[in-house]
Design an enzyme around this catalytic site. Structure first.
Site, PDB file in Angstrom:
ATOM      1  N   ASN A  56     -38.756  31.582   5.646  1.00  0.00           N
ATOM      2  CA  ASN A  56     -39.164  30.585   5.427  1.00  0.00           C
ATOM      3  C   ASN A  56     -38.353  29.263   4.220  1.00  0.00           C
ATOM      4  O   ASN A  56     -39.269  28.401   3.692  1.00  0.00           O
ATOM      5  CB  ASN A  56     -40.547  30.804   5.075  1.00  0.00           C
ATOM      6  CG  ASN A  56     -40.296  32.323   4.128  1.00  0.00           C
ATOM      7  OD1 ASN A  56     -39.677  32.843   3.640  1.00  0.00           O
ATOM      8  ND2 ASN A  56     -40.723  31.287   2.715  1.00  0.00           N
ATOM      9  N   GLY A  79     -34.940  28.922   1.555  1.00  0.00           N
ATOM     10  CA  GLY A  79     -33.371  29.002   1.582  1.00  0.00           C
ATOM     11  C   GLY A  79     -32.269  29.235   2.579  1.00  0.00           C
ATOM     12  O   GLY A  79     -32.260  28.417   3.557  1.00  0.00           O
ATOM     13  N   TYR A 132     -29.834  45.860  -7.660  1.00  0.00           N
ATOM     14  CA  TYR A 132     -29.611  44.913  -6.456  1.00  0.00           C
ATOM     15  C   TYR A 132     -28.553  45.312  -5.864  1.00  0.00           C
ATOM     16  O   TYR A 132     -27.861  45.307  -5.148  1.00  0.00           O
ATOM     17  CB  TYR A 132     -30.185  43.729  -6.583  1.00  0.00           C
ATOM     18  CG  TYR A 132     -29.500  42.790  -5.673  1.00  0.00           C
ATOM     19  CD1 TYR A 132     -29.922  41.751  -4.849  1.00  0.00           C
ATOM     20  CD2 TYR A 132     -28.154  42.318  -6.181  1.00  0.00           C
ATOM     21  CE1 TYR A 132     -29.220  41.281  -3.683  1.00  0.00           C
ATOM     22  CE2 TYR A 132     -27.422  41.204  -5.198  1.00  0.00           C
ATOM     23  CZ  TYR A 132     -28.021  40.474  -4.143  1.00  0.00           C
ATOM     24  OH  TYR A 132     -27.711  39.800  -3.192  1.00  0.00           O
TER      25      TYR A 132
END
Length: 321
Positions: free
Chosen positions: A53, A55, A206
């Site tokens: 949705n 990037g 991350y």
């Protein structure tokens, strides 16, 4: 974030170092493969893109739609997904673009999404695991998983596993896992998956998940040999997206300020995943890691350890059983 880290990341020396790195990244942008020069069409093909949705994911979906594919946007937010769906349909003229809700941090959501896909789709030729998050606060999900690991790694692992038979049936097919050059800074400690021994300073969690992405992809490719399904991972570049939305104002401001001049746009960041998914040059290529300029490079040493790859895969299988 405590004041010490806020100070470090607002310090002029850090800003100068980041600017120099950004200049190097900017220079690399000129040498990369461009999808506009790739004539491959995807008519009759079905593709799923997670995190589609916004990037990078949205531009991947838009490219596939322009190529005539049946495109499934796998998004967490129905409102943002619907807006992206309409934008992609209007821009591409392809009405065979569809929204299906998926939250990769929830194993229940992943299973529901996969069950619907298996019920509705006869074929699946491309799966792009793009959804991911950085800077998430420490949290344990309902499945007992640390949220960054659930979102970035275990969710995509389970989704891919559930769709493997459909991908094999549809071969030739391709799996593309969006990782990061930050995987070089990652560590392997399987206690991290449950939130133990995990440091949440900046993007450490991350980084670990991005390393696991590459380790898993390489073992997945080994297991898929002879099936006609390939699996590759990649670093899309330092990209101007909302990936920093979970950081404090100072970090977001600096990232956006420097990125405005030096980082890739989201559209440019999509070039690598599109290259792995459609390019004739990557036809039959599997178990590889691609850099931001779409060139083959070696990943971190841990990602090249076959024994660790087997351990990784089996551990994730047990977590999602």
């Amino acid at each position: 974030m405590n004041w010490e880290w806020s100070y470090i990341y607002s310090h002029p020396l850090w800003m100068f170092s980041t600017a120099i790195l950004a200049i190097i990244v900017r220079a690399q942008r000129k040498a990369q493969w461009n999808p506009r020069a790739c004539p491959v069409e995807l008519k009759g093909k079905t593709a799923i893109i997670t995190g589609a949705n916004t990037g990078i994911g949205k531009f991947i979906a838009l490219d596939f739609a322009h190529r005539g594919a049946r495109v499934i946007l796998a998004c967490r937010s129905e409102a943002r997904g619907t807006a992206a769906l309409q934008e992609i349909r209007d821009s591409s003229g392809n009405q065979n673009v569809h929204l299906r809700l998926l939250d990769t941090s929830s194993l229940e959501s992943v299973r529901k999404f996969a069950a619907r896909i298996l019920d509705e789709e006869k074929e699946l030729h491309i799966l792009v695991n793009n959804a991911g998050a950085s800077g998430l606060p420490s949290k344990i999900t309902a499945d007992g998983l640390e949220i960054t690991f659930a979102t970035n790694h275990i969710g995509p692992f389970l989704l891919t596993s559930l769709l493997l038979d459909l991908l094999k049936k549809s071969a030739p097919a391709r799996i593309v896992n969006v990782s990061s050059m930050n995987h070089w800074k990652g560590e392997v400690d399987f206690a991290h998956f449950r939130g133990d021994n995990l440091n949440h300073v900046m993007d450490s969690a991350y980084n670990h998940t991005k390393l696991h992405n590459v380790i898993w992809t390489n073992e997945l490719a080994r297991r898929l040999q002879g099936t006609g399904v390939t699996a590759n991972s990649l670093h899309p570049g330092v990209v101007m997206t909302d990936v920093m939305r979970n950081y404090n104002f100072i970090i977001r401001f600096l990232f956006n300020l420097i990125g405005l001049f030096f980082f890739k746009t989201a559209e440019e960041g999509a070039f690598g995943p599109i290259y792995c998914a459609v390019s004739e040059e990557t036809d039959g290529v599997s178990g590889k890691y691609f850099n931001s300029d779409c060139s083959l490079v070696l990943p971190a040493p841990l990602a090249r350890d076959p024994a660790l790859g087997v351990k990784e895969y089996e551990f994730c299988e047990r977590l999602t059983a």
